[in-house]
Design an enzyme around this catalytic site. Structure first.
Site, PDB file in Angstrom:
ATOM      1  N   LYS A  67       0.819  -1.213   0.000  1.00  0.00           N
ATOM      2  CA  LYS A  67       0.000   0.000   0.000  1.00  0.00           C
ATOM      3  C   LYS A  67       0.858   1.271   0.000  1.00  0.00           C
ATOM      4  CE  LYS A  67      -4.345  -1.804   1.809  1.00  0.00           C
ATOM      5  NZ  LYS A  67      -5.357  -1.791   2.876  1.00  0.00           N
ATOM      6  N   ARG A  92      -3.568 -10.392   4.760  1.00  0.00           N
ATOM      7  CA  ARG A  92      -4.098 -10.323   3.391  1.00  0.00           C
ATOM      8  C   ARG A  92      -3.009  -9.736   2.508  1.00  0.00           C
ATOM      9  NH1 ARG A  92      -6.726  -6.602   0.034  1.00  0.00           N
ATOM     10  NH2 ARG A  92      -8.295  -7.542  -1.359  1.00  0.00           N
TER      11      ARG A  92
END
Length: 285
Positions: A231, A265
Site C-alpha cells: 500500500k 491479506r
C-alpha cells in the site's frame, strides 16, 4: 456451529485453527486495482489466469483466496453490482472447479454480490465498508452463516481520503468498529473478523499509529485481519512504487503478527508464509 473463539474460525463445517496465523492471497478481477501485479486479465482467458494464480498461491501456502471485482483504491471508478458480479462469479467458479477444497473469500461491500458469491461457493465475506455501504449486508451475512470481515471505513472509496479527521485515532476507530459489530451481532451469532482498515480514511501517519497499537483491537475478542500489502503507506514512505514495496510489506507484516494479527491479506503469499513461520519460531524461544 462449533464454538468460535479468537483463535478458531468455522468455514462451511471446517474449523480452522488460527493459533498459527493464516495468509489470504489477493486475486483482483479488476482493470484498475492499485497494484498492477494483482490484476487478472479481464479478457477471454480470465478463468485460466484465475486458476493459475490460485494454483500458485495455494502451493505457496495460502489458506484463503480473496476474490474481488471492485477496486477500492482511493478515487476508484464506481461500477454496478451486476458488473462486479460478472467479474467475480466466473473466477470463483473456475477456481473451485480446479480446487474444490479452496477457501474462497469474496471481497465486496454489496450484499447481493456477497450472496451470489457464497451461493457460488465462497465461504467468507470480506467487506471493506464494515456494513456501512449496504443496509442489507448484515442481515445477508447472518442468513448465509459465513464468517465476515468487518473493516473500518469512513465514506466511500471515492471520498474516504477526505475523512481522516479523528479526535483520538485508535479509540475512535475502535468505537466505530464496535458500533458496527453491535449492529452485526443484533442479527445473530455471526463469526466476525476485525480489520482496522489500513489505508481507508487514514493518512500514512495514522496507519503507522494503528499498526503500533494493533493490540487495542483485541478488545473485540475476534481474529484480526491486517491488509497492508504494497500500500501507499509503504511505498510513499520509501519514495518508490507498489512494484517495489514487497520488502516494506514484509517488515510491516512482521510487526502486525507480533501485534496479534491472525490473518495477513497479501499479494505475495510465499513471503507472507515465511514471515509467519519465522515469527512463530521467535515466539517459541
Amino acid at each position: 456451529m462449533a464454538e468460535i473463539t479468537k483463535k478458531t474460525l468455522s468455514c462451511r463445517g471446517r474449523t480452522l485453527d488460527l493459533t498459527v496465523p493464516k495468509v489470504m492471497g489477493i486475486i483482483n478481477s479488476t482493470p484498475d486495482s492499485f497494484y498492477v501485479g494483482s490484476r487478472l486479465d479481464l479478457g477471454r482467458e480470465v478463468a485460466t489466469a484465475a486458476v493459475a494464480t490460485a494454483a500458485r498461491m495455494l502451493e505457496e501456502g495460502a489458506t484463503f483466496l480473496d476474490v474481488g471485482g471492485y477496486s477500492t483504491r482511493p478515487g476508484a471508478t464506481d461500477i454496478s453490482p451486476a458488473e462486479e458480479a460478472d467479474r467475480v462469479l466466473p473466477v470463483i467458479e473456475a477456481i473451485l472447479d480446479s480446487f474444490p477444497d479452496a477457501l474462497i473469500s469474496v471481497d465486496t461491500f454489496r450484499a447481493e454480490v456477497a450472496r451470489q458469491a457464497v451461493e457460488q461457493g465462497a465461504v467468507l465475506i470480506n467487506d471493506v465498508s464494515g456494513g456501512t455501504l449496504d443496509g442489507d449486508m448484515f442481515a445477508t451475512v447472518a442468513a448465509l452463516g459465513v464468517p465476515y470481515v468487518l473493516m473500518h471505513l469512513r465514506g466511500t472509496p471515492q471520498t474516504m481520503q477526505s475523512l481522516t479527521q479523528y479526535g483520538d485515532l485508535v479509540p475512535d476507530v475502535v468505537a466505530e468498529l464496535g458500533e458496527q459489530l453491535a449492529k452485526l451481532r443484533a442479527h445473530g451469532p455471526v463469526q466476525a473478523i476485525i480489520d482496522p482498515g489500513f489505508g481507508f480514511a487514514k493518512t500514512a501517519d495514522q496507519n503507522f499509529l494503528l499498526l503500533r497499537e494493533l493490540a487495542a483491537f483485541n478488545v473485540f475478542d475476534a481474529p484480526i485481519l491486517v491488509g497492508l500489502s504494497r500500500k501507499a503507506t509503504i511505498y510513499k514512505t520509501l519514495n518508490t512504487s507498489a512494484e517495489f514495496a514487497l520488502n516494506g510489506t514484509t517488515i510491516l507484516n512482521t510487526v502486525a503478527l507480533l501485534g496479534g494479527a491472525s490473518i495477513l491479506r497479501v499479494h505475495d503469499v510465499r513471503e507472507a508464509v515465511e514471515v509467519v513461520m519465522l515469527t512463530e519460531r521467535l515466539k517459541k524461544v
